[in-house]
Design a protein around this motif. Structure first.
Motif, PDB file in Angstrom:
ATOM      1  N   PHE A 533      17.900  -3.331 -51.800  1.00  0.00           N
ATOM      2  CA  PHE A 533      18.632  -2.350 -52.482  1.00  0.00           C
ATOM      3  C   PHE A 533      19.279  -1.493 -51.327  1.00  0.00           C
ATOM      4  CE2 PHE A 533      17.915   1.193 -55.308  1.00  0.00           C
ATOM      5  CZ  PHE A 533      19.157   0.808 -56.292  1.00  0.00           C
ATOM      6  N   ASN A 536      22.276  -1.890 -49.981  1.00  0.00           N
ATOM      7  CA  ASN A 536      23.678  -1.778 -49.749  1.00  0.00           C
ATOM      8  C   ASN A 536      23.960  -0.763 -50.584  1.00  0.00           C
ATOM      9  OD1 ASN A 536      23.345  -4.655 -49.769  1.00  0.00           O
ATOM     10  ND2 ASN A 536      22.238  -4.943 -50.771  1.00  0.00           N
ATOM     11  N   HIS A 537      23.140  -0.268 -50.931  1.00  0.00           N
ATOM     12  CA  HIS A 537      23.396   1.195 -51.376  1.00  0.00           C
ATOM     13  C   HIS A 537      23.831   2.740 -49.994  1.00  0.00           C
ATOM     14  CE1 HIS A 537      22.310  -0.880 -55.004  1.00  0.00           C
ATOM     15  NE2 HIS A 537      22.847  -0.931 -55.210  1.00  0.00           N
ATOM     16  N   ILE A 539      24.204   5.776 -50.335  1.00  0.00           N
ATOM     17  CA  ILE A 539      24.174   7.084 -50.611  1.00  0.00           C
ATOM     18  C   ILE A 539      22.217   7.165 -50.602  1.00  0.00           C
ATOM     19  CG2 ILE A 539      23.715   8.679 -52.666  1.00  0.00           C
ATOM     20  CD1 ILE A 539      26.783   8.060 -53.985  1.00  0.00           C
ATOM     21  N   ILE A 540      21.929   6.344 -51.046  1.00  0.00           N
ATOM     22  CA  ILE A 540      20.434   5.756 -51.262  1.00  0.00           C
ATOM     23  C   ILE A 540      19.739   6.018 -49.781  1.00  0.00           C
ATOM     24  CG2 ILE A 540      18.388   4.842 -51.609  1.00  0.00           C
ATOM     25  CD1 ILE A 540      19.884   3.967 -54.151  1.00  0.00           C
ATOM     26  N   SER A 541      20.548   5.026 -48.898  1.00  0.00           N
ATOM     27  CA  SER A 541      20.052   5.311 -47.679  1.00  0.00           C
ATOM     28  C   SER A 541      20.176   6.040 -46.809  1.00  0.00           C
ATOM     29  CB  SER A 541      21.058   3.891 -47.089  1.00  0.00           C
ATOM     30  OG  SER A 541      21.510   2.946 -47.565  1.00  0.00           O
TER      31      SER A 541
END
Length: 576
Positions: A533, A536-537, A539-541
Motif C-alpha cells: 500500500f 503503490n501510493h 504521496i504516502i511514501s
C-alpha cells in the motif's frame, strides 16, 4: 416360411489362428448381434446363419474375427439371397441359448436345426472364413434345390471414403504446426514495457528467435501495467502464461531453461491437437494411456460434424499436449467402448480413465456454442486418479488452500501393490467426512528424482521410501506418523484411519521449512499488504520517507542533556 440353418462347430484343442484378447474385443464390437427379445419374431422371415457364443469361451474368442470377416466381406451379398448373418451372446441371452440345445461353444444356428457342420481336431478342419463361407453357400444352394449361384464379396459404402476421412483428420490435427509470417515475424521479444525479468530475461530473449513464425514472446512490467497483472491474478515474479487466440490457455511451471521453454511453447502448436483413431488400435490406446479422450462421430452431409470437429480441435489445443485426445469416424468404436448413444445423436465424447476401467461421458451437445462447457469438462477429467508430481504441476499441487495426500516412492522399484492400495483408498474416500472443507488432492512423487527436496522438506532418505504424508499447504505442515507415532502403512484401512485422525485433529504436524521460517513468513505475509500500500501510493511514501529523514537528522543534532559526570555522595560520612 423361414428356413433355419443350424451349424454346430465342435472345436477341439487345435486352432489354426491364435487370437489375442484385444483382437477378439475389437472384432466383437463390430459384429451384428441379435437379442432374445427380437429372436423369435425376426427368424420368422428369411434364412439366418447365427453364431451362438460366450465371451468367456476361448474358442468363441478365436472364432470371432473369422465370423466378422464373413459378415463384412460376404454379408451384403448373402443378404441379397435371403441369408442374414448374426451373433447371439449367450452370457446375456441364457434362456435363448438353452432353448437351442447347444452342444457347446461356439455353435452356429440358422433358427431351426437343418444341418450341422462339425469340425474335427485337425487344423485343416478349423473354422476359417473360407470354410464358413463354403458351408453357408452349400447350404443356401441346398435350400434352393441345388440352384448354382455365386456369392460375391461385399463392398461397404464407407470403406472407400474412410481413408480419405482419416487423411483429412490428420491434416486438421496439425494445421497450426506450420509457421505463420505474421507471428513473431522478427524473432524478437515484444517489450510491452521497459522492464526485464532479471535472470529470466536473457532466456526469453533467446527463446524469441527459436519460436519465430510460431509463437509471440512478450514481457509485461507489473509495476507499470498493474491493471493487466491484476486481471490475470499475477502474485509472484516471474510468472509465465501461454495464450491462444487471445485467450489464456495455461501457466508454465516448469524449468526456466531455453530448451524446456521452447518445448512447452512449441508443443501447443507443433504437436497434433488430436490423434485419428482406427478401431484396430483402440485396445492398444487403452493399454498405453491411463486417461484417454475419445470423440466418435458419423460423417454427414449437412456439415454438423465439421463444427463438432472444430470444437474438439480447439478444446484439445487448450488442455495441452500431455493429454491424449482421439477422434474417429468409425461407429463400431461406440460398441467397443460400450458408449450409450442417445437417439438422434450422431456423436459421443467420452473419457476413459485407469486404462479403460472408468468411463465418463459428456452429456451436452459437442458444438462451437458449447466450447466452454467442453473445455471445462475435459479439464475436470484430464488428470489420472493419482497424478505424478513434476515441474509442471508442482506449483498447483503444493500451492493453494488444499490438502495434498502425497505418496513418495522410488520409481525404480516395483510399486504395483502400493499403487493398487492407493487407488482403492482414493476411491473410498468420502471427503465430506472432513471437518475442514478444504479440497483434497492426490499425487505421487518420484523420491529418487527429487531426492534433495524430499530430504530437505520431510527429512526422508532414499532408503526410507516408500512414505505417505499428508500436507496442509495453508499451514505449511505435513503429517507422516499416526497418533501412535508410527509411519503410515500402505494399507487401505490404515490410510483411511490416518485421514480420519487428521480430520479430527488427532495428528501432530511438522513444519515443512521449520518453525522459525514459518514464523518469519507469516510475519512477512501480515506486513506485505501494508508495504504494498505504501509503495503503490507515492504521496504516502513521500510523507513517510520525509518523516524518517527528519527523525534521523533530529537525532544527529539534538543535545544530550543527560547527566553523566557527577560524583555520588558518600553516605554515612561525617561532615568536616
Amino acid at each position: 416360411m423361414s428356413k433355419l440353418l443350424v451349424v454346430i462347430l465342435l472345436i477341439l484343442k487345435l486352432f489354426a489362428r491364435q487370437v489375442t484378447f484385444a483382437e477378439y474385443k475389437i472384432a466383437d464390437a463390430q459384429i451384428d448381434f441379435i437379442e432374445s427379445k427380437d429372436f423369435n419374431t425376426a427368424i420368422e422371415k428369411g434364412n439366418w446363419f447365427i453364431f451362438f457364443g460366450a465371451s468367456w469361451c476361448g474358442h468363441c474368442q478365436a472364432a470371432t474375427p473369422e465370423w466378422l470377416d464373413l459378415q463384412t466381406i460376404y454379408g451384403n451379398s448373402f443378404k441379397e439371397h435371403g441369408v442374414l448373418i448374426k451373433k447371439v451372446e449367450c452370457t446375456r441371452n441364457q434362456d435363448l441359448c438353452e432353448s437351442q440345445n447347444l452342444d457347446g461353444f461356439p455353435s452356429f444356428n440358422n433358427g431351426k436345426k437343418i444341418t450341422e457342420f462339425e469340425v474335427g481336431s485337425g487344423i485343416e478342419k478349423t473354422p476359417t472364413l473360407d470354410t464358413l463361407y463354403k458351408f453357408c453357400l452349400q447350404t443356401l444352394r441346398g435350400l434352393n434345390s441345388g440352384q448354382h449361384f455365386e456369392i460375391s464379396k461385399s463392398v461397404k459404402k464407407n470403406d472407400v471414403n474412410l481413408e480419405k476421412i482419416y487423411d483429412e483428420l490428420k491434416e486438421m490435427s496439425i494445421r497450426d504446426s506450420k509457421p505463420k509470417n505474421n507471428v513473431n515475424p522478427d524473432g524478437r521479444v515484444v517489450y510491452l514495457t521497459d522492464a526485464s525479468f532479471d535472470k529470466l530475461s536473457p532466456v526469453m530473449d533467446s527463446l524469441a528467435p527459436e519460436t519465430k513464425n510460431y509463437v509471440n514472446i512478450a514481457k509485461v512490467d507489473c509495476t507499470v501495467e498493474k491493471a493487466t497483472c491484476n486481471r490475470f491474478d499475477i502474485r509472484g515474479f516471474p510468472t509465465l502464461k501461454f495464450f491462444q487466440d487471445g485467450e489464456f490457455t495455461s501457466n508454465y511451471n516448469g524449468a526456466r531453461t531455453l530448451e524446456e521453454l521452447k518445448k512447452f511453447s512449441l508443443g501447443f502448436l507443433k504437436d497434433p491437437a488430436f490423434t485419428p483413431l482406427k478401431s484396430k488400435d483402440v485396445v492398444n490406446v487403452l493399454n498405453e494411456n491411463e486417461v484417454s479422450f475419445f470423440f466418435i462421430y458419423t460423417p454427414d452431409d449437412d456439415g454438423k460434424h465439421k463444427d463438432q470437429l472444430e470444437t474438439i480441435y480447439k478444446a484439445a489445443k487448450k488442455i495441452g499436449q500431455k493429454h491424449k485426445v482421439f477422434v474417429s469416424p468409425e461407429e463400431n468404436i461406440i460398441k467397443l467402448l460400450n458408449i450409450n448413444l442417445e437417439q438422434n445423436k450422431n456423436s459421443a465424447l467420452v473419457v476413459l480413465k485407469e486404462n479403460g476401467k472408468s468411463k465418463f461421458q459428456f452429456e451436452s451437445d459437442v458444438s462451437s456454442s458449447n466450447l466452454s462447457k467442453v473445455l471445462e469438462w475435459m479439464n475436470r477429467y484430464k488428470n489420472p486418479l493419482i497424478p505424478v508430481m513434476d515441474s509442471e504441476n508442482s506449483e498447483a499441487l503444493l500451492g493453494g488452500d488444499h490438502i495434498l495426500l502425497l505418496s513418495i516412492l522410488d520409481f525404480t522399484n516395483k510399486n504395483e501393490n502400493i499403487q493398487k492400495e492407493l487407488k482403492t483408498f482414493l476411491k473410498s474416500i468420502d471427503t465430506s467426512l472432513a471437518k475442514n472443507p478444504k479440497l483434497i488432492k492426490f499425487a505421487m512423487l518420484n523420491g529418487k528424482q527429487f531426492e534433495k527436496y524430499v530430504r530437505n522438506t520431510f527429512k526422508f532418505e532414499l532408503n526410507d521410501l516408500p512414505k505417505f504424508v499428508i500436507l496442509d499447504n495453508s499451514n505449511e505442515k505435513y503429517y507422516d506418523v499416526d497418533k501412535n507415532n508410527k509411519h503410515f502403512e500402505y494399507k487401505v484401512n490404515d490410510l483411511m484411519q490416518a485421514l480420519n485422525d487428521f480430520n479430527e485433529g488427532n495428528l501432530v504436524g511438522k513444519y515443512t521449512n521449520g518453525y522459525f521460517a514459518y514464523l518469519m513468513k507469516s510475519l512477512s505475509n501480515i506486513l506485505r499488504p501494508y508495504l504494498n500500500f505504501i509503495v503503490n501510493h507515492p504521496i504516502i511514501s513521500g510523507i513517510l520517507g520525509a518523516g524518517l529523514i527528519a527523525a534521523f537528522f533530529y537525532w544527529l543534532i539534538s543535545e544530550d542533556t543527560s547527566v553523566t559526570n557527577y560524583q555520588p555522595v558518600k553516605t554515612g560520612s561525617k561532615a568536616d
